[in-house]
Design an enzyme around this catalytic site. Structure first.
Site, PDB file in Angstrom:
ATOM      1  N   ASP A  80      -2.482  48.071  52.930  1.00 18.47           N
ATOM      2  CA  ASP A  80      -1.759  47.451  54.037  1.00 18.47           C
ATOM      3  C   ASP A  80      -2.747  46.600  54.838  1.00 18.47           C
ATOM      4  O   ASP A  80      -3.719  47.119  55.392  1.00 18.47           O
ATOM      5  CB  ASP A  80      -1.140  48.531  54.926  1.00 18.47           C
ATOM      6  CG  ASP A  80      -0.147  47.950  55.925  1.00 18.47           C
ATOM      7  OD1 ASP A  80       0.075  46.725  55.898  1.00 18.47           O
ATOM      8  OD2 ASP A  80       0.404  48.723  56.728  1.00 18.47           O
ATOM      9  N   ASP A 171       2.054  41.437  53.083  1.00 20.23           N
ATOM     10  CA  ASP A 171       0.822  42.083  53.543  1.00 20.23           C
ATOM     11  C   ASP A 171       0.633  43.509  53.040  1.00 20.23           C
ATOM     12  O   ASP A 171      -0.267  44.210  53.517  1.00 20.23           O
ATOM     13  CB  ASP A 171       0.778  42.084  55.073  1.00 20.23           C
ATOM     14  CG  ASP A 171       1.904  42.874  55.691  1.00 20.23           C
ATOM     15  OD1 ASP A 171       2.943  43.033  55.024  1.00 20.23           O
ATOM     16  OD2 ASP A 171       1.764  43.328  56.838  1.00 20.23           O
ATOM     17  N   GLU A 172       1.438  43.964  52.082  1.00 21.39           N
ATOM     18  CA  GLU A 172       1.227  45.320  51.563  1.00 21.39           C
ATOM     19  C   GLU A 172       1.647  45.398  50.110  1.00 21.39           C
ATOM     20  O   GLU A 172       2.471  44.623  49.632  1.00 21.39           O
ATOM     21  CB  GLU A 172       1.982  46.357  52.399  1.00 21.39           C
ATOM     22  CG  GLU A 172       3.481  46.196  52.404  1.00 21.39           C
ATOM     23  CD  GLU A 172       4.162  47.318  53.177  1.00 21.39           C
ATOM     24  OE1 GLU A 172       3.730  48.486  53.033  1.00 21.39           O
ATOM     25  OE2 GLU A 172       5.124  47.028  53.907  1.00 21.39           O
ATOM     26  N   CYS A 576      66.517  20.752  24.543  1.00 20.54           N
ATOM     27  CA  CYS A 576      67.164  21.705  23.651  1.00 20.54           C
ATOM     28  C   CYS A 576      68.561  22.010  24.174  1.00 20.54           C
ATOM     29  O   CYS A 576      68.739  22.327  25.359  1.00 20.54           O
ATOM     30  CB  CYS A 576      66.347  22.989  23.545  1.00 20.54           C
ATOM     31  SG  CYS A 576      67.106  24.266  22.524  1.00 20.54           S
ATOM     32  N   CYS A 579      68.864  26.146  25.290  1.00 20.03           N
ATOM     33  CA  CYS A 579      68.216  26.716  26.479  1.00 20.03           C
ATOM     34  C   CYS A 579      67.862  25.676  27.530  1.00 20.03           C
ATOM     35  O   CYS A 579      67.471  26.036  28.644  1.00 20.03           O
ATOM     36  CB  CYS A 579      66.966  27.497  26.087  1.00 20.03           C
ATOM     37  SG  CYS A 579      65.693  26.484  25.312  1.00 20.03           S
ATOM     38  N   HIS A 594      59.502  26.316  18.943  1.00 18.35           N
ATOM     39  CA  HIS A 594      60.718  26.570  19.711  1.00 18.35           C
ATOM     40  C   HIS A 594      61.909  26.823  18.788  1.00 18.35           C
ATOM     41  O   HIS A 594      62.751  27.696  19.054  1.00 18.35           O
ATOM     42  CB  HIS A 594      60.998  25.380  20.631  1.00 18.35           C
ATOM     43  CG  HIS A 594      62.120  25.623  21.586  1.00 18.35           C
ATOM     44  ND1 HIS A 594      62.033  26.531  22.623  1.00 18.35           N
ATOM     45  CD2 HIS A 594      63.366  25.087  21.662  1.00 18.35           C
ATOM     46  CE1 HIS A 594      63.158  26.547  23.303  1.00 18.35           C
ATOM     47  NE2 HIS A 594      64.001  25.662  22.737  1.00 18.35           N
ATOM     48  N   HIS A 598      64.466  30.341  18.331  1.00 13.62           N
ATOM     49  CA  HIS A 598      65.915  30.494  18.194  1.00 13.62           C
ATOM     50  C   HIS A 598      66.279  31.031  16.807  1.00 13.62           C
ATOM     51  O   HIS A 598      67.240  31.806  16.663  1.00 13.62           O
ATOM     52  CB  HIS A 598      66.609  29.150  18.443  1.00 13.62           C
ATOM     53  CG  HIS A 598      66.572  28.720  19.874  1.00 13.62           C
ATOM     54  ND1 HIS A 598      67.066  29.491  20.899  1.00 13.62           N
ATOM     55  CD2 HIS A 598      66.089  27.580  20.462  1.00 13.62           C
ATOM     56  CE1 HIS A 598      66.910  28.866  22.056  1.00 13.62           C
ATOM     57  NE2 HIS A 598      66.312  27.702  21.814  1.00 13.62           N
TER      58      HIS A 598
END
Length: 657
Positions: A80, A171-172, A576, A579, A594, A598
């Site tokens: 230290d 410092d240590e 479509c 749908c 798609h 169906h």
């Protein structure tokens, strides 16, 4: 601080700080500490003698277990530096020698030399209080570049004794000198003295050292003969227990003001030996890890193994200054911190993504703001750019501290390997497991319906999920090279919000001629191929009767097509009819999928008449061949295929030739 009239110092600190923001903050901390003490006393009062007896048995058992871990084979040295910042300033300016001096300013002190400490001046004390304690006190501004330079000099010395030393601060440091003592046939005390002498010769600075069987004891020993001294504690259990028994608990690293008051005022623990005697209460009132720490302290146990090298998780810098509301000063300090942080990052070879701004207001309130960036940064310009935005959000404000931290480094990108059988959503899509092939191989047609709902929304239209470029079947839907038909120049693409947006491709150049971009050329080529070969037109664009004829299906295997017009009809070649989902002609594969959706619904109703998987293979002979080829590539090693008959082997060989 030995020999200082502490009551006088406390009285002056109280009188000078009364009514200030510092005083208000100290009062808040005192109230918090008193509350913790009261809560701990209430818990302690609830303990019955029987419960305390049971907890004492637990403590005795834990003490025996911890004792078995005692290691006296290593020799640790803690170094230290003596009043490091102040000593460096005195070395730079010899006229300060022998005079009370502190590094810092009127707002806060970083450290003080030993002449100033005799008046009660200490680190982390406001400068105006220090000046009241010592009217002749000299203030020196902080210069971290200078301190870093001298710290590097000391570390070069430490490396000679332990290449893997642990730097606790500028410092240590902790050094394992076990090997060097054996190699040089020197005692630990001789090594400590030689190291201290070398540090003084190399830097002109003095340091203190402590030697013990573990790091906890070594640190305590280095404080015994300060400044410029050393203390050696033998690696002997009796010597350790004798040394630790009368040691005040505040001397132990990790036991601060609050913990000291709780242990002393609630449990009556003042020395390390008291911790062993009241181990039952410690086990009753604290968590196991905390209780184990206290019991280890009572036994004089500490860390002895060499710590593993850990990658840094963050790098930060912060500076304290006099309270101010000057915004120009804030930005200047921010620029200085950004420059220092950039230097530290580049020195480590790191870049970070998360930038955190730390602010401490005049009322000692700590605020933090953070931002996580898309890219990694390390330059001072980038750091200052984003830090300024974070600071702007807090203005106006009165500050006394600003800090910057960068984390989430580029080195952290390498993580532990995940379970190879577990796929992320992105990999699931890219690998093609969600494509038509997985549907073909599925034994349950209901999974086709579910998987397709993942990619389509019958109410809102086509949606691609949250990724900007969501791949399907190994292809990028936003890659124009995969769109076979872009004759219509307004092609709708699903964006991240599930809405429909259009790509408007420029058709005409400056002279009115069509602009043939690479994307348009590839699309036009694909379109011409489709027109030239009608067999390549996707199934969704042909009637069901045509498909049945093409597949040469017998009457009993023909799919019922009472609603075949609805099944294949695209209103305005876009929507479509079943749908209402909107899929433009350029979405060839999506239209195919798609229709499959169906068709799957239809096939579920016809399961009793036809095997679903066989029908699908016959409806899609081309896809079936491609699927078989792909599966061949994914087959296991030859060991899993079995042996080929010798006659078949020669037949295949002759064919190859």
């Amino acid at each position: 601080m030995d020999g200082v009239d502490k009551e006088k110092v406390q009285r002056i600190v109280y009188d000078m700080s009364k009514g200030s923001k510092y005083f208000e903050n100290e009062e808040r901390k005192e109230a918090f500490m008193r509350q913790k003490i009261d809560n701990m006393r209430a818990q302690c009062a609830k303990l019955t003698p029987t419960a305390i007896s049971q907890y004492q048995k637990v403590a005795d058992r834990r003490i025996l277990e911890l004792e078995t871990k005692r290691d006296l084979s290593r020799i640790w040295l803690h170094v230290d530096m003596d009043a490091f910042y102040a000593a460096v300033e005195t070395l730079s300016n010899p006229s300060l020698k022998g005079k009370p001096m502190a590094v810092g300013g009127m707002s806060m002190i970083s450290t003080a030399n030993y002449e100033a400490r005799r008046f009660g001046v200490r680190a982390a004390m406001p400068g105006f209080i220090a000046r009241k304690l010592c009217p002749e006190l000299i203030f020196v501004p902080v210069d971290f570049k200078k301190y870093t330079y001298y710290s590097d000099l000391t570390r070069k010395v430490f490396q000679k004794y332990d290449p893997n030393f642990m730097a606790a601060s500028l410092d240590e440091a902790y050094l394992d000198i076990t090997d060097v003592c054996k190699e040089r046939s020197m005692t630990s005390g001789e090594i400590a003295k030689e190291l201290r002498t070398t540090v003084f010769e190399e830097t002109g600075l003095t340091c203190s050292a402590g030697v013990g069987s573990n790091r906890l004891l070594a640190k305590v020993c280095s404080d015994i003969n300060k400044p410029n001294g050393q203390f050696v504690l033998p690696n002997d259990r009796m010597a350790v227990m004798t040394f630790i028994s009368s040691l005040p608990i505040r001397k132990i690293g990790g036991i601060g003001k609050v913990t000291e008051h709780i242990l002393r005022d609630v449990l009556g623990i003042n020395t390390c030996e008291d911790m062993l005697q009241k181990g039952g209460l410690l086990c009753a009132l604290f968590s196991r890890s905390t209780a184990d720490f206290f019991l280890s302290v009572g036994l004089g146990l500490g860390q002895t193994e060499i710590p593993q090298v850990r990658s840094r998780k963050s790098i930060s810098n912060e500076r304290t200054f006099s309270s101010t509301e000057d915004e120009a000063s804030f930005y200047q300090k921010l620029a200085d911190l950004a420059e220092m942080l950039s230097v530290d990052m580049q020195k480590e070879g790191l870049s970070g993504r998360t930038l955190t701004l730390k602010l401490k207001t005049t009322t000692f309130e700590v605020r933090t703001r953070a931002v996580t960036l898309q890219n990694y940064i390390c330059s001072s310009e980038d750091i200052l750019k984003y830090a300024s935005k974070l600071l702007k959000a807090e203005l106006p404000v009165s500050l006394r501290l600003i800090g910057l931290r960068l984390s989430q480094f580029n080195a952290d990108k390498v993580v532990a390997p995940a379970d190879p059988t577990q796929k992320t959503l992105t990999n699931f899509l890219i690998s093609g497991d969600a494509s038509r092939e997985s549907m073909v191989d599925s034994s349950s047609m209901s999974s086709i319906v579910n998987d397709h709902h993942f990619m389509n929304d019958t109410e809102t239209g086509f949606s691609m999920g949250s990724h900007e470029a969501c791949s399907y079947g190994g292809r990028d839907l936003l890659d124009s090279s995969h769109f076979p038909d872009l004759e219509d120049n307004n092609c709708a693409i699903g964006n991240n919000d599930g809405e429909m947006q259009k790509f408007h491709e420029p058709l005409n150049g400056e002279n009115g001629n069509k602009v043939n971009t690479p994307e348009r050329k590839s699309c036009q080529n694909a379109l011409s191929e489709l027109k030239a070969d009608s067999s390549s037109v996707p199934f969704a664009f042909r009637s069901l009767d045509e498909e049945n004829k093409k597949a040469n299906l017998p009457d009993d295997d023909t799919v019922s097509s009472s609603n075949q017009g609805e099944l294949l009809l695209w209103v305005n070649d876009y929507k479509c009819s079943l749908c209402g989902i909107e899929l433009p002609p350029c979405f060839v594969e999506e239209r195919q999928e798609h229709f499959d959706f169906h068709l799957a619904e239809r096939l579920q109703k016809e399961e009793s008449r036809c095997d679903t998987r066989m029908l699908r293979h016959r409806l899609f002979p081309e896809d079936n061949i491609a699927s078989q080829r792909k599966r061949k590539k994914q087959r296991a090693s030859p060991k899993d295929k079995g042996h080929i008959p010798i006659d078949l082997f020669f037949v295949k060989s002759s064919q190859n030739f």
